[in-house]
Motif scaffolding. Sequence first.
Motif: not given
Length: 274
Positions: A118, A125, A129, A195
């Motif tokens: 990731y 990423s 997400y 994230l």
Amino acid sequence: MSQSAKSTRTTQTSDVPETAAGGRAAAQRLKMRRELATAAMELFATKGYEATTVDEIAAAAGVARRTFFRHFRSKEEAIFPDHDDTLVRAEAVLNAAPPHEHPLDTVCRGIKEVMRMYAGSPAVSVARYRLTREVPTLREAEIASVARYERLFTRYLLGHFDEHEHQVGNDDPLLAEVAASAVVTAHNHVLRRWLRADGQGDVEAQLDHAFAIVRKTFGAGIGAGRTQVAGGPEQNGAGAAVSTRSEGEVLVAVARTDAPLHEVMRAIEQALKK
């Protein structure tokens, strides 16, 4: 030159191209999977997941439909191009673990391969997400991928403890399974936090902190039961990493030379509490 020398030389030179070709083929395969994934995410973001077809993804990547299906079974799989290769790398870490490393530490090192996947492409990423939060089907695919890692780590930990030998005072099999889930949960917690922060921050340092908590909570318990089974061979020093006994006001501890220090200290601490 002798016939055997010729044969050896022929074998050596023929092996090199095959190895190089295999490496190039793997790199090309991963490159194509990533290109298809990029095309899929762009289309999902602009057209929506349901409205996007496999033909459109293939066309956007500049390949035929059959090429898409050589790499992915469905369009939801297309946004997770690296999971198969990462699972192989994580398993390789487990298989190459030093013999005296605590199995929980090995698992923590193995799952770092997932985080590195990731962290290697933060922008991709983060976009993935956000997309999985919006599309339930993609979220389910992601959960299925996580489950594969958890099964791998649980099998590894349980492989160090015979589940059929579970008895009073030996909770290793239970702790092994719970610890595997805890490692995956800690990883996922740190990953989601990273994230949500748009991929900013030292995610590996955050992961190390989370793993330290897991090791402190579960690692000390794994193996402890083997020195505590009343009347078992462990208390007599047969096959145990560490055994203890009290002689009046004196505590005697016997440990194998390859016993990890944390196991020695834990056995002593537990004996002193009695």
